[in-house]
Every structure is written in structure tokens, then in C-alpha cells.
Design an enzyme around this catalytic site. Structure first.
Site, PDB file in Angstrom:
ATOM      1  CG  LEU A   1      33.472 -27.236 -72.550  1.00 44.66           C
ATOM      2  CD1 LEU A   1      33.559 -27.440 -73.954  1.00 44.66           C
ATOM      3  CD2 LEU A   1      34.869 -26.534 -72.041  1.00 44.66           C
ATOM      4  CD  GLU A   2      29.337 -23.333 -66.343  1.00 43.20           C
ATOM      5  OE1 GLU A   2      28.443 -22.563 -66.908  1.00 43.20           O
ATOM      6  OE2 GLU A   2      29.245 -24.022 -65.563  1.00 43.20           O
ATOM      7  CB  ALA A   3      28.212 -20.759 -73.436  1.00 45.88           C
TER       8      ALA A   3
END
Length: 790
Positions: free
Chosen positions: A323-325
Site C-alpha cells: 500500500l503506497e500512500a
């Protein structure tokens, strides 16, 4: 895992909240004492924005306070990082479930022993709990990951709303709070050894990754969420949620993963977008979605290499996601928080079906039933023969497999397989086992995927047998052998007869023994073939032989021999150009070979020279020599000025003229050597992400001692040498189709070309192969020691 004694000295801190389940950082406390004294970074030059993230120095006391106050929480220190900082794991469940952790872990293990029994139990007990693991900030500069973890811990420790209760009624939540403490403290992507931990999950060279693997194999989570940053866009879809684009690693049971993965990703996206009114900035308030590569793209974000944390977790049956913010601020933290909540809600709603398919992965392995693979893709078994004189390479491989939850057997009587006879003591990896996919991805040769995708995100080949230097023989028939399970492979070195003694230049451990003995004052010699001799071994040093695992045989000292001496080795330090330490793998390789290594920065070489060293290695990016048009984040690490560059160049040349040994490694080292005027050969390079296992013809030479005419090597950003002039080529890429596995477009232009050269009239060696790549290419490490010993 048992709770460890807490390290004294961390200041007490109250957990402050400005909104429900939100952690707010205090003003930075610059100096504190925990395991050692250090100064903690306020941010990182690699990030364009910063916020008041929670300092690592505060996290321990925050977690201890929650542990004291909440009956749901179990706090553990599972070990320490490479630099000695505590690593924290928080497990949260309903209070009544805490006493049942052993029961739930036992049930998870039943999936590997009797999957049908596990399936039946699940059908009869719909209130079962499944573990979900959330990994925080494996890249130290991606601060939002651990801050989101702290928010989630706070929520699930204290809140009693219906949503929280529903999630805890179905799940046990395991939080690896700060997966990379060194990086968070120092403001770097990598750990204290310079290794990107999110590239280490097939090698397990670092303590941090080993601890994460221990956690994965302890719980075998159903879902694994790895919190990263930062992927942004201006199309209204900031951030990224896996699943990935092709190519997919063929060792997965990918049909079972993809059955749920895209829908779970959409559930995370829906949770994020549904809460957009709660964000502070317009980027988030105007969201219409997120970037989900499998849905939104055709290539470029792959799950082919098993080196990434969630991709590795998938081999243990987890539905794994990166999960890449989008941004490095509190909105980025909220984005990650919302993504995790979306994943948890989806897991609750689909628990029975997801777990059924997770168990199906293991059942297929046990039954040797892989319906979506071509027949013959998985061998029936791998046979791992043992070199009696030097079993250390196979020993490392066996213990590595076991550490990764792969079953290994040992033959107690001689047997035959594929018409070949093997003695008792041979290892066997029967592929009828739950985690067959992980076993195969570690032991197979790999494949050439150059034509399958335009480019690869990272490495495309990693075969342990080929790059660690042991045999793993595929057997396509049932192996009929009397065996016993192996818990740990152990060997002791020995001395046969009276000295002098001889042993082969056969492994990392053999070279380490040489260096260890020389440090203890023993006389060690080398013959023309690269074999090592000890003249008279004192009784006090026999313990070193025993610990090495090497068998030394009595032999006469040869007439032609060279006395070796302990070397003072310097390696040029890349402090973090483009968020990486490009020299780190070579440094670790030299240390594992037993050399005393000093890192020297470009500016130190320019100012002080190299006169105190016997050898100097340039094994990093050529960007270290930049002094013009340098990115702001790279300025602390480069040479910096024309004057410093000229001094560096002159000092290196003086060092060589005075008899110093110079070795360059890889494309960066070769290009720098050419720039410095240390070679006149033409340096050719392939694409920056081209990489793979290659066939190499090693000529007879001191540098190539222990390698064969028809052998293997590894390249990353491939480099080869032409227009050699008076330089001598001692290794070339194979002719014709030399590329074994990986991704390298237009590789034929390098066929038959030189990859290792020695300069005439000066002690300069250019090794084009990646001899120390990420502490992974064990088989090639001895090219470094050979070059140092010649």
C-alpha cells in the site's frame, strides 16, 4: 514468542490524541539513550515534504502505555535491528482470545499437516479467528506507515464501537510496528547495513527481515498489508494498492490469490474515497479512486521477484499487498489507515471463503496437485548432494530452507534417483509439501522473461543453487529413500593427519577461515590453483577449523606457493545516493569473507588519500564522482567540487603507483575507473534494470581460481568490455545464447564479450559481474577475495 526484558532508558510518554484513534507527535527530542547514543533525524533529504511524525524514540513508551492500559494488547520486543534498536510487535484481539493464541497457531499449523481436517473444522466453527499482519515502514523514510500502525493500535486497543468489535470478533491483528528502526532514526530508506530490507526476502541477510519471516511463519497470516509511500498522481487517483500487473511469479497458485485480490483492493479504495471529506488537503478531498495496477495498467508493477515483503508473504498463503500512500503528511497517514480498515472489513465479510482458498494452496502442495501449472513445472523432488570436504554451502542452503518453513529430509541410507546413486547424508526436498511454491522459487533455475514484459521493477533471477553455489538436482520421479526430517544442518570442521594442511578455495567459509587464521598469526599459503595451505596450526587455533565446517587434509607445501597476509581493505562508501547504498552488498560480502573493511567517503579519499590501505574497491555508483548538477538529496554523498575530484583522482593514482591494489565491481565501478583514467578499455552498459544469471567462461587466472570454463555469473545493469588494448580478459560471457534467466533486452550485443579484465603494468582489476550483489551472490564472493589475494 515470549516477551523480552525491556531495555531501560526510554522516557515515559503519554499518548496524545487530537482526533479518534489518531497519534500526534511531540516536539522532537534530539538526544536520548536506549541501546546506544544517537541523534535522531527530523526528516530525510530524500522526501520533498515532512510533517511532525512520531519519532522512534517515543514509540516504545507509547506502546508500553497502551500495553499497560488495554487487556486486548500483547506487546513484545522480538529482537533488535542491525544498529541495536528494539523491534516491537503488538498483537491485538478480544481479551478472551489472548489465552487461545497457542490454540490458533496450532490450528494454523494444521493447514500444513492435514488441510482437509482444517477445512472441516472451519466449516463447523464459523467463529474462528484469522490472523492479519500489518507491516509498518520497512523503508525508513516512509514515515506514514508506522504512524498509521500507531493509530490502528490505539483504536483497536481502546475503542468499543460496533465496527471495531466486529473486526476483533473475526481477527487477531499483528502489527510489526517499525520494520526498519535504523532507517526511521537515520532518515534513510535502508537499514544500518545499507540494505533495502524490501529487497531481502529471498536472501534473509539482515536481522530485521529474519524477524519478519519468523513472525510470518509463526502466524501464517491470511492477509498481509505492507505500508509504504509515496505514489502520487494528478488524475484524481493518488496512492497505490496492489495487486500487480504481469508478469506474475509462476510459483504462486495465482488463481486462488487473484480470486480475491482485486475485490479486496477495491474495498480498500472504497474506504479511502468514502472518507475523503475527513482529509485536510484538496489532493485527498478531490479523490475519485486510487491506482490499482492490475485494474489500471498492463505492465510496470510486477510481483515476479519474491524479494518484496508482501510477495514473499504470499508464499505462506497470505493475500499480500503493498500500500503506497500518496504523500508524506498526516493525510498520507489517514490514507494508509483507511486502506487497512477497508482490507479488514473485506476480510471479515469474506473470511470463510478466503481462508478456504488459503488452505487450498497448502493442500495442492501436499497432494502435488497444481491444476493451473503445466505438468512438469514442479519437480517431484530436489536432491541436494553434500561435498564431504566442504559441506558449508549446502549446510547454509538447508538451514535457509528450514528457516523459511520448507521441509527438508536427510537420507539415512544410500539411494538412487533418476538413475544416479547418492550416499547417506544427502538432503532431499520432497515437493509434496504445503509450501512447495516457496521451495520451488528458491531452488529452480529461473527463466528468461525478456520477451514477457517491457521492463522489470527489480531483479528477475535469484536462483539459490546457481548464486549460492550448491547443487539442487531436479528429480521427476518419486524418490524412494529412507529419510529423517532435518531440524538443523550442522557440520564441524576437522583436521586429518598431521600438518601441513591443505583445503580448497571452495566457499565463503573457506576464505573466512583463511582470514581468521591469519588474524590469529598463522602462516597461510596459496598455490597456483588457488588452494590454501597452513604450515603449522597451533592447538589454540584448531577451534577455528572446527567452527568453519571445513575438512583440512594433510599435504606437503608446494614448491610454488605465495604467502598470504592480512589485508587492510577500503571500500568507497555510497552514503545513500538515490536512496540506496550501492556499495553495501560488496562491503557485506567482504566482511563475510573475513576481511577487515573500512568505508571511506569520496571526500575522505580526496582529503586523506589511501596510503594506509593495501587495497581499494570501487563497488558503487559512478555518481559518487559528481560535482555538477547534483540533486539536493545526493549532495551529502558525492565528491562535491572540481578540486575535490582532482584530488580524489590524483590520490587514487598515487595509491596504485605505490603498489596499492585497485578493484572495481559492476557497471558503476567500471565507468568510474574509465573516468579516472585507470583504464583505456571501452565500457559498455545495458539497461539500468536489466539483470539476470549468465553463462561465463572463466579463464585460468588467480582471480578466477575455483571457477570453471563453463560456469555462471550475475549481472545487474550489465557491463561488458571491448577495445581491450593491452588489458587481459580473464572472463567472458558465453557465446550464443548465454542468458540463463532474468530480463535483459538486446543482450546478444554482449555475447562473447569480456566481463573481467586485468590492466597491464598496474594492479587494476575490473570485475563486471555483480560479485557482491545485496549479500546474495555467495558463489561470486570469491572473485573479490581472489582479486585481493592475487
Amino acid at each position: 514468542m515470549l516477551k523480552k526484558h525491556w531495555v531501560a532508558g526510554v522516557m515515559s510518554l503519554s499518548l496524545l490524541t487530537s482526533m479518534p484513534f489518531a497519534v500526534t507527535a511531540e516536539a522532537p527530542q534530539k538526544k536520548w539513550t536506549n541501546v546506544n547514543n544517537f541523534e535522531e533525524a527530523d526528516g530525510s533529504p530524500f522526501n520533498s515534504e515532512h510533517y511532525d511524525f512520531v519519532k522512534y524514540s517515543k514509540i516504545g513508551s507509547v506502546l508500553k502505555k497502551i500495553d499497560r492500559e488495554s487487556q486486548r494488547v500483547t506487546l513484545e520486543q522480538t529482537g533488535v535491528s542491525s544498529k541495536g534498536y528494539p523491534m516491537y510487535v503488538v498483537t491485538i484481539s478480544n481479551t478472551g482470545d489472548k489465552a487461545k493464541y497457542g490454540h490458533y497457531k496450532k490450528l494454523r499449523k494444521e493447514m500444513f499437516k492435514n488441510p482437509q481436517k482444517a477445512q472441516d473444522w472451519i466449516a463447523e466453527n464459523p467463529d474462528f479467528k484469522v490472523p492479519v499482519m500489518i507491516n509498518g515502514s520497512i523503508h525508513g523514510t516512509e514515515y506514514i506507515g508506522s504512524d498509521a500502525v500507531l493509530q490502528l493500535i490505539d483504536r483497536f486497543a481502546y475503542d468499543d464501537d460496533a465496527e471495531t468489535k466486529e473486526i476483533l470478533n473475526s481477527n487477531i491483528l499483528i502489527f510489526n510496528v517499525v520494520a526498519n528502526p535504523d532507517g526511521r532514526v537515520d532518515g534513510t530508506r535502508f537499514n544500518g547495513n545499507g540494505i533495502d530490507l524490501n529487497r531481502d526476502f529471498i536472501t534473509l541477510s539482515q536481522e530485521e527481515t529474519k524477524q519478519t519471516v519468523d513472525l510470518i511463519t509463526e502466524w501464517n497470516p491470511m492477509v498481509f498489508l505492507d505500508l509504504h509511500g509515496y505514489v502520487n498522481s494528478d488524475d484524481g487517483k493518488p496512492g497505490l494498492i496492489e495487486p500487480c500487473t504481469p508478469p506474475h511469479n509462476p510459483n504462486y497458485e495465482y488463481d486462488l490469490f487473484s480470486k480475491w485480490a482485486l475485490d479486496q483492493a477495491k474495498a480498500m479504495e472504497a474506504e479511502i474515497v468514502g472518507n475523503k471529506a475527513n482529509y485536510e488537503t484538496d489532493l485527498y478531498k478531490n479523490m475519485t479512486g486510487t491506482y490499482i495496477p492490475q485494474r489500471d495498467d498492463s505492465a510496470g508493477w510486477d510481483d515476479y521477484p519474491p524479494i518484496f515483503t508482501p510477495m514473499y508473504a504470499m508464499y505462506h498463503g497470505a493475500y499480500g499487498y503493498t500500500l503506497e500512500a500518496p504523500t508524506n503528511n498526516w493525510d498520507g497517514v489517514r490514507w494508509a489507515n483507511d486502506a487497512v480498515m477497508g482490507a479488514l472489513k473485506f476480510a471479515v465479510q469474506n473470511k470463510q471463503g478466503m481462508l478456504t482458498d488459503q488452505i487450498e494452496i497448502f493442500e495442492r502442495g501436499i497432494n502435488f496437485d497444481h491444476p493451473y501449472h503445466e505438468e512438469g513445472f514442479f519437480p517431484n523432488a530436489y536432491v541436494l548432494p553434500v561435498d564431504e570436504k566442504d559441506p558449508t554451502v549446502t549446510e547454509k542452503a538447508v538451514n535457509h530452507l528450514i528457516e523459511n518453513d520448507i521441509s527438508v529430509e536427510k537420507a539415512v541410507k544410500p539411494f538412487s534417483a533418476n538413475g544416479q546413486a547418492y550416499p547417506a547424508g544427502t538432503y532431499i526436498v520432497d515437493m509434496s509439501q504445503a509450501k512447495a511454491g516457496l521451495a520451488n522459487t528458491m531452488l529452480w533455475d529461473g527463466e528468461d522473461i525478456t520477451n514477457d514484459t517491457p521492463a522489470m521493477y527489480d531483479i528477475s533471477a535469484w536462483s539459490l543453487p546457481e548464486l549460492w553455489g550448491f547443487e539442487a538436482i531436479e528429480v521427476d520421479e518419486k524418490v524412494n529413500a529412507k529419510t529423517k526430517p532435518v531440524k538443523e544442518a550442522e557440520y564441524e570442521g576437522s583436521l586429518q593427519g598431521k600438518g601441513p594442511y591443505v583445503f580448497s578455495n571452495s566457499s565463503v567459509q573457506a576464505v573466512k577461515l583463511v582470514n581468521d587464521l591469519m588474524k590469529k598469526g598463522e602462516r597461510v599459503y596459496k598455490d597456483d590453483a588457488g588452494n590454501f595451505y597452513i604450515e603449522n596450526l597451533s592447538s589454540k587455533n584448531k577451534k577455528l577449523v572446527k567452527e568453519s565446517g571445513i575438512k583440512l587434509q594433510a599435504a606437503k607445501l608446494p614448491a610454488q606457493k605465495e604467502k598470504l597476509s592480512a589485508l587492510n581493505v577500503a571500500v568507497l562508501k555510497d552514503g545513500g545516493i538515490n536512496k540506496a547504498q550501492s556499495h553495501a552488498g560488496t562491503k557485506l560480502a567482504l566482511e563475510r569473507l573475513g576481511f577487515s573493511v573500512t568505508e571511506v567517503t569520496p571526500k575522505e579519499v580526496a582529503e586523506k588519500g589511501l596510503s594506509q590501505y593495501d587495497a581499494f574497491l570501487y563497488a558503487g555508483t559512478d555518481a559518487l564522482l559528481q560535482y555538477e548538477n547534483v540533486r539536493e538529496a545526493n549532495k551529502p554523498f558525492v565528491i562535491g567540487s572540481k578540486q575535490a575530484y582532482d584530488n580524489f583522482k590524483n590520490n587514487v593514482q598515487t595509491f596504485i603507483n605505490n603498489g596499492g591494489k585497485y578493484i572495481s565491481v559492476g557497471a558503476g565501478g567500471a565507468k568510474a575507473s574509465s573516468q579516472l583514467g585507470l583504464t583505456t578499455i571501452k565500457v559498455n552498459t545495458g539497461g539500468s534494470n536489466s539483470n539476470g544469471i549468465v553463462k561465463v567462461n572463466y579463464e585460468k587466472d588467480e582471480v578466477t581460481a575455483g571457477y570453471k570454463k563453463d560456469d555462471l555469473g550475475f549481472v545487474y545493469r550489465p557491463v561488458w568490455f571491448t577495445d581491450l588494448g593491452n588489458s587481459r580478459s580473464i572472463a567472458t560471457l558465453g557465446d550464443g545464447n548465454f542468458f540463463v534467466a532474468g530480463h535483459w533486452k538486446n543482450n546478444q550485443q554482449a555475447a562473447g564479450q569480456s566481463v573481467i579484465v586485468e590492466e597491464a603494468q598496474k594492479d587494476v582489476t575490473l570485475i563486471g559481474l555483480e560479485a557482491g550483489f545485496r549479500d546474495h551472490t555467495d558463489y561470486l564472493f570469491r572473485l573479490l577475495s581472489n582479486a585481493l589475494y592475487q
